[in-house]
Design an enzyme around this catalytic site. Structure first.
Site, short mmCIF file in Angstrom:
data_model
loop_
_atom_site.label_atom_id
_atom_site.label_comp_id
_atom_site.label_asym_id
_atom_site.label_seq_id
_atom_site.Cartn_x
_atom_site.Cartn_y
_atom_site.Cartn_z
N SER A 1 -17.40 -21.76 -30.37
CA SER A 1 -17.75 -22.44 -29.12
C SER A 1 -17.39 -23.92 -29.27
O SER A 1 -16.83 -24.31 -30.29
CB SER A 1 -19.23 -22.26 -28.81
OG SER A 1 -19.97 -22.71 -29.90
N CYS B 1 -61.36 -15.90 -11.39
CA CYS B 1 -60.53 -16.43 -10.30
C CYS B 1 -59.49 -15.39 -9.89
O CYS B 1 -58.72 -14.92 -10.72
CB CYS B 1 -59.83 -17.72 -10.74
SG CYS B 1 -58.65 -18.33 -9.52
N ASP C 1 0.83 -1.21 0.00
CA ASP C 1 0.00 0.00 0.00
C ASP C 1 0.85 1.25 0.00
O ASP C 1 0.54 2.24 -0.66
CB ASP C 1 -0.92 0.01 1.23
CG ASP C 1 -2.02 -1.03 1.10
OD1 ASP C 1 -2.25 -1.49 -0.05
OD2 ASP C 1 -2.63 -1.40 2.12
N GLU D 1 -8.28 -30.06 -19.96
CA GLU D 1 -8.14 -28.89 -19.08
C GLU D 1 -9.46 -28.71 -18.35
O GLU D 1 -10.51 -29.03 -18.88
CB GLU D 1 -7.89 -27.62 -19.92
CG GLU D 1 -6.61 -27.65 -20.71
CD GLU D 1 -6.57 -26.54 -21.76
OE1 GLU D 1 -7.29 -25.53 -21.61
OE2 GLU D 1 -5.82 -26.69 -22.72
N ARG E 1 -16.77 -12.36 -25.88
CA ARG E 1 -17.01 -13.24 -27.02
C ARG E 1 -18.15 -12.70 -27.88
O ARG E 1 -18.09 -12.78 -29.10
CB ARG E 1 -17.35 -14.65 -26.52
CG ARG E 1 -17.68 -15.60 -27.63
CD ARG E 1 -17.80 -17.02 -27.15
NE ARG E 1 -18.08 -17.87 -28.28
CZ ARG E 1 -19.29 -18.08 -28.77
NH1 ARG E 1 -20.33 -17.47 -28.22
NH2 ARG E 1 -19.47 -18.84 -29.81
N ASP F 1 -15.83 -21.97 -15.20
CA ASP F 1 -17.19 -21.47 -15.41
C ASP F 1 -17.22 -19.95 -15.28
O ASP F 1 -17.48 -19.39 -14.22
CB ASP F 1 -18.13 -22.11 -14.39
CG ASP F 1 -19.57 -22.03 -14.84
OD1 ASP F 1 -19.80 -21.62 -15.99
OD2 ASP F 1 -20.45 -22.36 -14.04
N CYS G 1 -60.22 -20.33 -5.96
CA CYS G 1 -61.64 -19.98 -6.13
C CYS G 1 -62.55 -21.19 -6.01
O CYS G 1 -63.76 -21.07 -6.08
CB CYS G 1 -61.86 -19.28 -7.47
SG CYS G 1 -61.73 -20.41 -8.87
N GLU H 1 -10.61 -17.20 -19.73
CA GLU H 1 -11.90 -17.14 -19.06
C GLU H 1 -11.81 -16.20 -17.87
O GLU H 1 -10.96 -16.37 -16.99
CB GLU H 1 -12.24 -18.57 -18.58
CG GLU H 1 -13.67 -18.79 -18.29
CD GLU H 1 -14.48 -19.14 -19.55
OE1 GLU H 1 -13.93 -19.11 -20.67
OE2 GLU H 1 -15.68 -19.42 -19.37
N LYS I 1 -12.72 -26.95 -17.32
CA LYS I 1 -13.54 -25.94 -17.98
C LYS I 1 -13.97 -24.94 -16.91
O LYS I 1 -14.77 -25.26 -16.03
CB LYS I 1 -14.74 -26.60 -18.65
CG LYS I 1 -15.60 -25.64 -19.42
CD LYS I 1 -16.46 -26.43 -20.40
CE LYS I 1 -17.74 -25.77 -20.83
NZ LYS I 1 -17.91 -24.37 -20.75
N CYS J 1 -59.93 -25.67 -7.75
CA CYS J 1 -58.94 -24.58 -7.71
C CYS J 1 -58.67 -24.21 -6.25
O CYS J 1 -59.61 -23.97 -5.49
CB CYS J 1 -59.47 -23.37 -8.47
SG CYS J 1 -58.40 -21.93 -8.31
N LYS K 1 -19.33 -31.95 -19.94
CA LYS K 1 -20.01 -31.23 -18.85
C LYS K 1 -20.19 -32.16 -17.66
O LYS K 1 -20.73 -33.26 -17.81
CB LYS K 1 -21.39 -30.75 -19.31
CG LYS K 1 -21.36 -29.70 -20.41
CD LYS K 1 -20.86 -28.39 -19.84
CE LYS K 1 -21.16 -27.22 -20.72
NZ LYS K 1 -22.43 -26.62 -20.60
N TYR L 1 -5.94 -19.67 -21.65
CA TYR L 1 -5.68 -21.03 -22.15
C TYR L 1 -5.49 -21.12 -23.65
O TYR L 1 -5.19 -22.19 -24.16
CB TYR L 1 -6.78 -21.99 -21.70
CG TYR L 1 -8.20 -21.46 -21.87
CD1 TYR L 1 -8.74 -21.30 -23.13
CD2 TYR L 1 -8.96 -21.07 -20.77
CE1 TYR L 1 -10.02 -20.80 -23.30
CE2 TYR L 1 -10.24 -20.56 -20.93
CZ TYR L 1 -10.76 -20.42 -22.20
OH TYR L 1 -12.01 -19.92 -22.36
N CYS M 1 -57.82 -23.99 -14.12
CA CYS M 1 -58.97 -23.35 -13.49
C CYS M 1 -59.58 -22.49 -14.59
O CYS M 1 -58.91 -21.62 -15.14
CB CYS M 1 -58.52 -22.47 -12.33
SG CYS M 1 -59.80 -21.32 -11.80
#
Ligand code: IVH
Length: 657
Positions: free
Chosen positions: A80, A421, A35, A109, A132, A113, A401, A166, A111, A398, A305, A218, A416
C-alpha cells in the site's frame, strides 16, 4: 472451415468495437450493428463450442457462477502507500527523496477511488485476476473481471506480463444501480467505491456484467524488462490497449507538484468517476530500489489525500439519543444537504464538550463534511451568519424516562442511570440480537421495537421466553407462523454461541467484541468473571484499568448477575473454548538473505519476514537460524553450509510465509 473463420472474424470485430467504445471512448459502430454481430457470435459459439476463442467477447456477458473465491498468493506482494494529508507532508516527502537523488522528477497520477486488482497475461492472453486482499494473498476474481468491458482479453503483442490497476464504478453506473435498488427496496450503496467492492464479490458474474464496472491500469510488475520510467509504463500499457488514465503529469519541482495537485483537486469534480487523491511516484524506476521500502509501502511513492468536501447548512435543532449503556448523544438535525455524493440530514455532535468547544448553537449555520467520506461530521460554525442564537445548554434529564442525567468525573458523556429506562432497554435489546453480537436471525430493530411495544420483550431474558407465546405471536400483524418459526429457530440457535458473543452482547461499557474475546480467552467462562479482580483482568495484554474497572463494576452489581444466571437457566452457553494464538514460525528467528530472488526484491522479502517477527541480518553466523538463498548465491551460502545452518529456497520460504 467457414464457421471457424467467421468466429475469428467476429471475435476481432467485436473486440475492436469494445476497445474503441470503452477504452478510447470513440464508438465506431452503432449499437444496433454491435448487437447484431454479438448475437451472431453467440449463436455460432453455441453451435461450435470447440471453436470459441479464449479472447471471445461473449465472456463479457458473464454466466460463471462460483461457490466461493479461491485464494491466490501474489507473485509480488501488493503493497500500500503511505499517505500525505497536506502540503507539509508532501514537502517532507520531497525533501527526503531529494536527499537521495538530485532534482528528482515525480510523476503524479489521479488516485482512483476503487479497489486494487492484479491481472496476469500469458502469451498475450488474459488468464487471471486477483484482489489485493492482505497484500500477500488475495482472491481469484477472474470470471468477474472478464466482464469488464474495457479490459483487453488479448493484447496486441504475445507478452507474458502482470499489470495492476484499480477497478471502479463510474458515477453514472452507480446512480443507475442505486435507483434500481431503491425501486426494489434493497439497501443502497453509500458510494461508488462500496458499490464496486460489493459488485466484485458477487458469485454470479452476470450480475457483475450488468453493473458496468470499469478499470484503469497503472502498474506494470517487472517494468524494467520493457521501460525505465513510470511515465513510460503508462504509455506502454496504453499501447497494449489497457485503459490508462490520461491525467498524469511530470513534476520537476515541489512547487510544480503542489500546483498540479491544486489543479487536480479542481478538475476532479467534473470527472465521471471518483478520485480520492493524487499518487506521486518517482518517475525513474531504476532509482526505486535505492530509495527503498518500509514494511508496508515503497518510500518512492506517496498518496496525497484530497481534503473532503465541506458544505454549509443550517442546524435546525439538537436532539438527544439514549444509547444502550445509557449514554446520551446530542444529534444535529440539519437542513438536508448534498455532501460528497449523498444527502445528509443528521450528524452526531458527540457530547456537551464537543458542542461547547465549537460554540455550536441551534439555528447556526455549520460546516459539514464526511469523515472518511462516510460519516457526516460537523466541523465548525459559520459565525458570519450568526444572529442572536442562544447558547447551547446541555439537558439535565433523560429525554425518555426523565431521570436526572449524570456526568461522571473525567468523562465527557452524560448518562441516564435508570436501568429501567425504556430507551436504554430497547437499544440494549437491539444490540444484543444484532449480527455482530448474538446474531439472532429474524430479530432486527423493527421486530424488537414491535415486540417491545406489545409488551413481549422488555429485558434480554424475555427473548428466550418468546416461544411460550407462540400462538399469540403468529397473530401479530405482519408476522405469521413462517416468520415466527424463523425467529424461534434463530433464538434457539443463538443459545449455542460461544460465551464471548454473549459477553459482548450484554453491552457492558468499554467491552467491544475484541475485548470480550480477550477476557474469555483468559478466564475460560463467563462465571469466572463474576469473581475476577481488576488486577487479574489487567494481567491481559491490551486490557487496562478503564476496561477492567468497567467489567468489575458490571459483575459486582447483583441485578446483572441475576440476568446472567437467568440466561444460564434458559439454556445459554456460558463456556468458551480457548483458541491458541500460534506465532509464526519465523517469529524471533534470525534470517540472512543472499543471491537474487525472482519473485520479490530483497527489500520486499525483508519486509515480509519482519512483519512475521523475524530479524533480517547481513552476515551469517552461529546465531543465524535460516539462510534464504536465491539464484547465484555466493559466499554466504558457503558459510551457511559450513556452519550447518538450514538453507531455504525462495519457493520454500514463500510456502512458509
Ligand atoms: S500505485 C505500492 N497508482 O491507491 C502501491 N495506486 O494507497 C502502488 N490507487 O492500493 C499503487 N489510483 O488501490 C497507484 N494511480 C494510482 C492509483 C493507486 C488508485 C490505489 C491503489 C493502492 C492505493 C494506495
Amino acid at each position: 472451415m467457414e464457421h471457424t473463420k467467421r468466429i475469428e472474424e467476429l471475435t476481432n470485430i467485436i473486440n475492436e468495437a469494445n476497445y474503441n467504445y470503452h477504452t478510447l471512448d470513440n464508438p465506431t459502430i452503432s449499437d444496433y450493428e454491435y448487437d447484431k454481430l454479438l448475437n451472431e457470435l453467440i449463436k455460432l459459439e453455441e453451435q461450435y463450442p470447440n471453436n470459441k476463442l479464449p479472447n471471445s467477447p461473449t465472456q463479457k456477458i458473464g454466466g460463471v457462477i462460483l461457490d466461493n473465491f479461491k485464494k491466490v498468493i501474489h507473485s509480488v506482494p501488493m503493497m500500500s502507500l503511505s499517505n500525505a494529508f497536506n502540503e507539509t507532508d508532501l514537502v517532507i516527502f520531497y525533501n527526503r527523496i531529494s536527499k537521495i537523488i538530485e532534482n528528482p522528477i515525480l510523476v503524479s497520477e489521479l488516485k482512483i477511488d476503487g479497489l486494487a486488482v492484479s491481472l496476469k497475461y500469458v502469451d498475450g492472453l488474459f488468464v487471471s485476476a486477483a484482489t489485493r486482499g492482505n497484500g500477500i494473498e488475495g482472491e481469484d476474481i477472474t470470471s468477474n473481471v472478464k466482464t469488464i468491458k474495457s479490459l483487453p482479453l488479448k493484447l496486441p503483442q504475445p507478452l507474458t506480463i502482470e499489470v495492476r490497476g484499480e477497478i471502479f464504478m463510474p458515477q453514472n453506473s452507480f446512480h443507475k444501480l442505486n435507483e434500481e435498488r431503491m425501486a426494489n427496496e434493497e439497501p443502497l450503496f453509500a458510494n461508488p467505491r462500496n458499490a464496486a467492492a460489493g459488485t466484485i464479490r458477487q458469485l454470479d458474474s452476470s450480475v457483475v456484467a450488468s453493473r458496468n464496472l470499469d478499470i484503469f491500469v497503472y502498474t506494470l510488475v517487472d517494468p524494467l524488462n520493457h521501460v525505465n520510467k513510470q511515465s513510460e509504463v503508462l504509455g506502454f500499457l496504453s499501447k497494449l490497449q489497457f485503459k490508462v488514465n490520461k491525467e498524469y503529469h511530470l513534476n520537476s519541482s515541489i512547487d510544480d507538484l503542489l500546483n498540479n495537485i491544486k489543479h487536480y483537486d479542481l478538475i476532479r469534480k467534473n470527472l465521471p468517476y471518483d478520485t480520492d487523491g493524487v499518487v506521486v511516484k518517482v518517475d525513474d524506476i531504476n532509482l526505486h530500489e535505492l530509495i527503498g521500502y518500509t514494511a508496508k509501502s515503497p518510500r518512492w511513492a506517496i498518496a496525497y489525500k484530497f481534503a473532503p468536501e465541506e458544505v454549509i447548512t443550517k442546524l435546525n435543532d439538537i436532539t438527544f439519543q439514549v444509547g444502550r449503556t445509557g449514554v446520551i448523544t446530542p444529534v444535529a438535525e440539519l437542513e438536508p444537504v448534498l455532501v460528497s455524493g449523498s444527502v445528509v440530514a443528521r450528524a452526531t455532535l458527540h457530547n456537551e464538550d464537543f458542542i461547547n468547544d465549537r460554540d455550536i448553537r441551534i439555528n447556526d449555520y455549520v460546516y459539514l463534511r464526511k469523515a472518511g467520506e462516510i460519516i457526516p461530521e460537523v466541523i465548525k460554525v459559520d459565525l458570519s451568519k450568526r444572529n442572536n442564537q442562544t447558547e447551547f445548554l446541555m439537558i439535565t434529564n433523560c429525554p425518555v424516562c426523565n431521570s436526572v442525567l449524570v456526568r461522571k468525573e473525567n468523562e465527557a458523556d452524560h448518562y441516564c442511570l435508570n436501568e429501567a429506562c425504556p430507551a436504554r432497554n430497547i437499544n440494549a435489546l437491539i444490540h444484543f440480537a444484532s449480527r455482530v453480537a448474538m446474531d439472532i436471525d429474524g430479530l432486527g430493530q423493527r421486530v424488537v421495537e414491535t415486540l417491545n411495544s406489545l409488551g413481549y420483550l422488555n429485558k434480554i431474558s424475555d427473548i428466550y421466553k418468546l416461544e411460550q407465546y407462540y400462538d399469540e405471536l403468529i397473530t401479530i400483524e405482519g408476522f405469521g407462523n413462517k416468520s415466527i418459526d424463523k425467529l424461534i429457530k434463530g433464538i434457539n440457535k443463538s443459545k449455542e454461541n460461544k460465551a464471548d458473543k454473549l459477553l459482548f452482547a450484554l453491552g457492558i461499557k468499554n467491552v467491544g467484541a475484541k475485548v470480550a474475546t480477550l477476557l474469555l480467552n483468559h478466564f475460560g467462562n463467563l462465571e469466572n468473571l463474576f469473581t475476577a479482580t481488576i488486577e487479574e483482568m489487567e494481567q491481559i495484554d491490551e486490557i487496562g484499568n478503564v476496561i477492567a474497572s468497567s467489567v468489575y463494576e458490571y459483575f459486582n452489581n447483583e441485578s446483572n448477575l441475576e440476568i446472567i444466571k437467568e440466561l444460564k437457566e434458559l439454556g445459554l452457553n456460558l463456556e468458551y473454548e480457548k483458541v491458541l494464538v500460534i506465532e509464526h514460525i519465523f517469529n524471533k528467528k534470525v534470517i540472512v538473505l543472499t543471491g537474487t530472488l525472482t519473485n520479490y526484491s530483497r527489500n520486499e522479502m525483508k519486509a515480509l519476514l519482519e512483519e512475521r517477527g523475524a530479524k533480517v541480518t547481513g552476515s551469517v553466523s552461529k546465531k543465524t537460524d535460516y539462510v534464504l538463498a536465491g539464484e547465484d548465491a555466493g559466499s554466504k551460502l558457503d558459510k551457511a553450509n559450513e556452519l550447518n545452518i538450514k538453507v531455504l529456497s525462495e519457493t520454500e520460504i514463500m510456502e512458509m510465509l
